[in-house]
Scaffold this active site. Structure first.
Site, PDB file in Angstrom:
ATOM      1  N   GLU A   1      -4.359  -9.272   3.635  1.00 35.23           N
ATOM      2  CA  GLU A   1      -5.155  -8.900   4.811  1.00 35.23           C
ATOM      3  C   GLU A   1      -6.371  -9.791   5.016  1.00 35.23           C
ATOM      4  O   GLU A   1      -6.810 -10.007   6.156  1.00 35.23           O
ATOM      5  CB  GLU A   1      -5.594  -7.437   4.698  1.00 35.23           C
ATOM      6  CG  GLU A   1      -4.508  -6.419   4.957  1.00 35.23           C
ATOM      7  CD  GLU A   1      -3.692  -6.095   3.713  1.00 35.23           C
ATOM      8  OE1 GLU A   1      -2.892  -5.156   3.756  1.00 35.23           O
ATOM      9  OE2 GLU A   1      -3.866  -6.800   2.684  1.00 35.23           O
TER      10      GLU A   1
ATOM     11  N   GLU B   1       0.829  -1.207   0.000  1.00 31.29           N
ATOM     12  CA  GLU B   1       0.000   0.000   0.000  1.00 31.29           C
ATOM     13  C   GLU B   1       0.865   1.260   0.000  1.00 31.29           C
ATOM     14  O   GLU B   1       0.542   2.248  -0.658  1.00 31.29           O
ATOM     15  CB  GLU B   1      -0.936  -0.010   1.203  1.00 31.29           C
ATOM     16  CG  GLU B   1      -2.038  -1.059   1.101  1.00 31.29           C
ATOM     17  CD  GLU B   1      -3.007  -0.992   2.250  1.00 31.29           C
ATOM     18  OE1 GLU B   1      -4.106  -0.452   2.069  1.00 31.29           O
ATOM     19  OE2 GLU B   1      -2.660  -1.472   3.353  1.00 31.29           O
TER      20      GLU B   1
END
Length: 616
Positions: free
Chosen positions: A131, A111
């Site tokens: 995630e 990210e």
């Protein structure tokens, strides 16, 4: 120069011809904890204020670009700057920012890279957003930035599976701008110099993956259909966020993602998955884990049963030479024929090419006691019989245990190790290494190296270990429930836990339930209580190292739902005093399994939690 101050020790700054290199240095995996985030944020601010600097490169020392956020911070008071804010700072930099990736750029690390204005990586890098395996979603802009680069379909594939991809695939998708075989730093500096004087294009303003709105929303719809009845809430919220990336302005999309993340991170499922994640980490902290293993080129498997055949195939696939050892020629022939039939079936089904079959078969050798072949580097005794002279830990044959000795079959003592190879479950394959007080760390380290190549999760125990005790208590608790409530109730419970066997489904016409399931309701408590009580006994008797190993054994070795966390996780959430009251009440039905373990009273009296035992 290295920046001064305690909170800035994890970032090193270097300048090359107008390019500012910001080196992340937070071993072992450069996790993006609070100190590192502060250091990187301060460094970015200074670099943007320095007129001599024209572009910025973010890269990392050690084995990897950041492999994710620091999940130990989840559930704790947030510390500024939050990772989403750091990513936005990178994205809004007035000077171009290049992210240079190596190793595994996962989760928050990827990210951070997505927020940069360009991305370059070594060819052996792996990129991913795992995630979902923790019950959450990318919460630092990943669900908003990635679809802007590569569209909904590929973004959802990465986020819903959690599986990493190679750099070459990431380049083809459009995540990366360049891949290099070597000299990452030099290549990143060159790329940064090419950006001198250009106004950075923010990922927030990119629309590469959103040009075909029809295809974008078709991918959203297809993902929703595929996730109908999902056991966890995370996948559905990921799909919602990717949809929001197309429908909402960028800042509102970030807010939508953050709200969804905050909702998921406090769910019991996410808490359980984090518990299992840390349990897997702790399980590596065992006797012999840091010792130097011996080199192993050949492994001898003793016996010709189904377990031995499966083990032979696993070892062959792990590139070991394998000797199949039996006590007479007739039994040896049966064993070789069984391996041959099994491999031939894989060729026929298309799982194995003929060339691969031939290569595996060339590494399989026959052996009889007394042959030179019994001097293999490692010997697996599959439990069919034990050759004389092996002094090893006590092992329950009923648990599917095998005996391992390093060197010749007759050797034992300090080189004797017990091994329980559990059958494959939906959560993987587990091995339990059983040691004695005399076992040398070198012997354990050598076995661990082999098990790593066999892709086995590993826990360690003593005596009969963990799995034998869990198996016995689990069956006893189910039998007690069946006697009171009937077989259908037990099958329903196993179905909720994902532990129904094929023969149970076929015999009773039972299908594994779909959709969210209450793993702890109904008759679950007495069974989990029995298992937790057994775990406390094993810890008290030093057969198990820690509570989380017991959870790991029940999940990886017996197939309990990963997002359930395991019996010790359940007991910790229930509270030890409440657990003792429950056990005392249930003990009237079956004292052997529900009479509270002595350790339980000790923990309550001393105010020690199961988490304390895990961290000890």
């Amino acid at each position: 120069m290295r920046m001064q101050g305690k909170t800035q020790e994890q970032v090193t700054q270097e300048t090359r011809g107008g390019v500012c290199l910001l080196w992340i240095d937070n071993p072992p995996v450069n996790a993006l904890g609070a100190e590192l985030r502060r250091a990187l944020s301060d460094a970015l601010t200074r670099a943007n204020a320095d007129r001599a600097i024209r572009s910025i490169v973010i890269l990392a020392k050690g084995r990897s670009f950041p492999a994710g956020a620091d999940i130990s911070e989840f559930g704790k008071p947030p510390q500024a700057p939050l990772l989403p804010d750091l990513c936005r700072q990178v994205e809004c930099s007035a000077k171009p920012v290049v992210a240079a990736l190596h190793g595994t750029a996962l989760g928050g690390g990827l990210e951070l890279a997505l927020a940069a204005h360009a991305r370059i990586a070594l060819s052996d890098s792996q990129l991913g957003l795992p995630e979902v395996t923790l019950g959450i979603l990318p919460g630092a802009g990943g669900t908003q930035r990635l679809p802007r680069l590569i569209g909904a379909e590929q973004s959802l594939r990465l986020m819903l599976t959690g599986r990493p991809i190679a750099a070459a695939e990431a380049l083809a998708m459009g995540i990366l701008d360049k891949v290099v075989e070597a000299d990452l730093t030099e290549a990143a500096v060159t790329l940064a110099m090419h950006l001198f004087g250009e106004t950075p294009v923010q990922t927030a303003d990119r629309r590469d993956g959103m040009r075909d709105a029809k295809a974008y929303f078709a991918a959203i719809a297809a993902a929703r259909r595929a996730e109908t009845g999902a056991e966890l809430p995370g996948p559905g919220r990921i799909i919602d966020c990717v949809e929001a990336a197309q429908l909402l302005p960028f800042e509102q999309g970030l807010a939508f993602e953050r709200a969804a993340f905050a909702e998921l991170v406090v769910t019991p499922e996410a808490e359980a998955l984090r518990h299992v994640f840390f349990a897997e980490r702790r399980a590596r902290q065992m006797v012999g884990a840091k010792a130097k293993p011996r080199d192993v080129a050949q492994v001898t498997v003793v016996g010709h049963g189904a377990d031995a055949v499966a083990l032979c195939k696993d070892l062959l696939r792990a590139d070991y030479d394998v000797t199949l050892l039996e006590r007479d020629a007739e039994a040896l022939t049966k064993g070789l024929e069984a391996v041959a039939v099994s491999l031939a079936a894989e060729v026929k089904s298309g799982k194995l090419s003929q060339g691969a079959h031939d290569a595996l078969w060339e590494r399989l050798f026959p052996g009889l006691p007394g042959d030179d072949g019994d001097a293999a580097d490692m010997v697996f005794l599959t439990g069919a019989y034990r050759l004389p002279g092996a002094d090893v830990p006590s092992v329950s044959a009923a648990a599917g245990a095998v005996i391992v000795t390093m060197g010749r079959v007759g050797e034992g003592g300090a080189r004797g190790v017990g091994l329980v190879l559990m059958p494959a479950t939906r959560n993987g394959r587990l091995a339990e290494v059983l040691i004695s007080p005399q076992t040398l760390p070198e012997a354990v380290a050598t076995l661990l190296a082999v098990l790593k190549r066999l892709r086995r999760a590993v826990i360690q125990g003593q005596g009969t270990g963990v799995n034998a005790g869990l198996s016995a208590v689990f069956q006893a608790a189910l039998q007690a429930l069946e006697a009171t409530h009937g077989a259908e109730a037990v099958l329903a419970l196993l179905g909720r836990w994902g532990m129904l066997r094929d023969k149970d489904r076929q015999a009773d016409g039972a299908a594994a339930p779909t959709g969210p399931q209450d793993l702890f309701g109904g008759l679950a408590a007495p069974v989990l209580g029995a298992l937790a009580n057994a775990g406390l006994r094993m810890i008290g008797e030093e057969r198990a190292l820690r509570p989380s190993d017991i959870d790991l054994a029940f999940i990886r070795g017996h197939g309990f739902a990963r997002h359930g966390g395991g019996p010790m996780f359940w007991a910790a959430r229930r509270g030890l005093i409440v657990l003792r009251d429950d056990l005392t009440r249930w003990a009237d039905d079956a004292p052997d399994i529900w009479t509270p373990a002595p350790l339980l009273d000790d923990l309550i009296r001393q105010g020690i939690s199961l988490r304390d035992l895990d961290e000890a």
